[in-house]
Design an enzyme around this catalytic site. Sequence first.
Site, PDB file in Angstrom:
ATOM      1  N   ASP A 249       7.564  16.867   0.168  1.00 30.44           N
ATOM      2  CA  ASP A 249       8.875  15.579  -0.305  1.00 30.44           C
ATOM      3  C   ASP A 249       9.141  15.496  -1.591  1.00 30.44           C
ATOM      4  OD1 ASP A 249       6.812  13.742  -0.334  1.00 30.44           O
ATOM      5  OD2 ASP A 249       6.580  14.050   1.118  1.00 30.44           O
ATOM      6  N   LYS A 271      11.904  12.688   1.991  1.00 31.49           N
ATOM      7  CA  LYS A 271      12.530  11.498   2.890  1.00 31.49           C
ATOM      8  C   LYS A 271      13.854  10.864   1.905  1.00 31.49           C
ATOM      9  CE  LYS A 271       8.787  10.967   5.161  1.00 31.49           C
ATOM     10  NZ  LYS A 271       7.280  10.197   5.549  1.00 31.49           N
ATOM     11  N   MET A 384       7.089   1.506  -3.809  1.00 29.19           N
ATOM     12  CA  MET A 384       9.465   0.998  -3.015  1.00 29.19           C
ATOM     13  C   MET A 384       9.730  -0.163  -3.587  1.00 29.19           C
ATOM     14  SD  MET A 384       7.613   3.002   0.776  1.00 29.19           S
ATOM     15  CE  MET A 384       6.071   2.379   0.194  1.00 29.19           C
TER      16      MET A 384
END
Length: 461
Positions: A249, A271, A384
């Site tokens: 990813d 993603k 995040m």
Amino acid sequence: MRYLPLGFDVKDRSCLIVGGGSIATRKARLLNKAGARLIVVSPEITDELRQLSAGSGGEWYKSGYAVDYLQQAELVVAASDSEVINAQVSADAQAQRLPVNAVDAPELCTFTFPAIVERGDLSIGISSGGAAPVLARRIRAQLEALLSPGLGPLVDLAARMRARVKAALPEARRKNFWEWVFAGPVANRIEAGQLEDAENEILKALRDWQGNPSPVGEVYLVGGGPGDPDLLTFRALRLMQQADVVLYDRLVSPEVMELVRRDAERIYVGKKKAFHAVPQDDINQLLVNLARDGKKVLRLKGGDPFIFGRGGEEIDKLSEAGIPFQVVPGITAASGCASYAGIPLTHRDHAQSVRFITGHLKDGSLDLPWKELAGPGQTLVFYMGLTGLQTICAQLINHGLDQGTPAALVEKGTTQEQRVVVGDLTSLPGLAENSEVRAPTLTIIGGVVGLREKLQWFRPD
Ligand code: SAH
């Protein structure tokens, strides 16, 4: 090629060593490993050499060299500290057509000892034909690092299983079977130190192969670290070079992807925030399907697969489906970014604990134990946390953390594009906006951030 590498079977053969010092001892050690009988001729001898010789069923002649000693020899090493004697030994041996090695004198040798990498019965000899011994040793060091210590037991196991496999499978299938043994779960069990499991795995596979031609593959869930490829583990690299197919990813850096086996199929399942390129369930299913096709599947993830990586969910599915897998830890963003930003995550004067927290907003809000997080003496690391940065800083201040607490953003940590923005709880959200900080970015909050000024060392190009 200056020298032809040959495998000399010296087991139980008499090898004559002229000399008894440290160099003679070193050669004796090698010959002893391969089971040679060590005949030593020398007035003096090291304790180790005496023991090696006696233990090998050989003999020590406490005397000077004489040509008669060659009568017992099948191979000769001239390792005395006299060049004259070594030259004599070499001349005598060559006159009798005996292979001879003279230490540090290539012109007196009919064979040389290469630099050796050894894993049980597997041995690799490296020679530069005397042109560049230092280069040969460097290559040996590289191979030492690259080849797992588990190869030795693996070769042992193969030797024990050889006859059984031969009896069970026709010749045409044996090669594939061994390919599977050496590249798949058996080799990996051995690397993990599970010798009995490895043996059972072979026996079970052998039964399966007799009944059914296509074995299941395996999944490697591998942590690719925060970006700098130098931070990969040896095991990660090994598995990356074995894989038939790789699922990766966005967080896996291009430099790390470069190291995946060149002809492996590459599938991007990345993603983006609020935009799931491939839903997690589909990834889980894809892993199962590919492994059922007999493939070695590399699931490569940024950082560590078990830290905010949903690694647990992926192997849960594999475990249910009965597919063998293994997990390889990686350097998580917190460790990587902190090191490369010069911010120790703990420090006796500032932080006695460190917390890794997800700053991922659910429905636009962050439901975290703010009171605890605002407590003293800890470092907070938000993964995040960029979108929620404003909320994070405001909540911490509201719950009692000093608004002057140092805080940093590390963008693309450990890569050549790393940027670090330092402020405090009040200023950081504004700084992030002005400097146009983008994901992936890690937020570090606490007194330790203040140490960066002194401890920063990494300066990307
Ligand atoms: N499993 C990963 C984390 C996945 S969550 C690990 O152990 O590192 C994704 C978050 O990790 C990003 O939003 C960012 O906060 C952080 N991150 C990952 N790599 C990073 C990097 N090179 N620099 C800064 N932050 C990074």
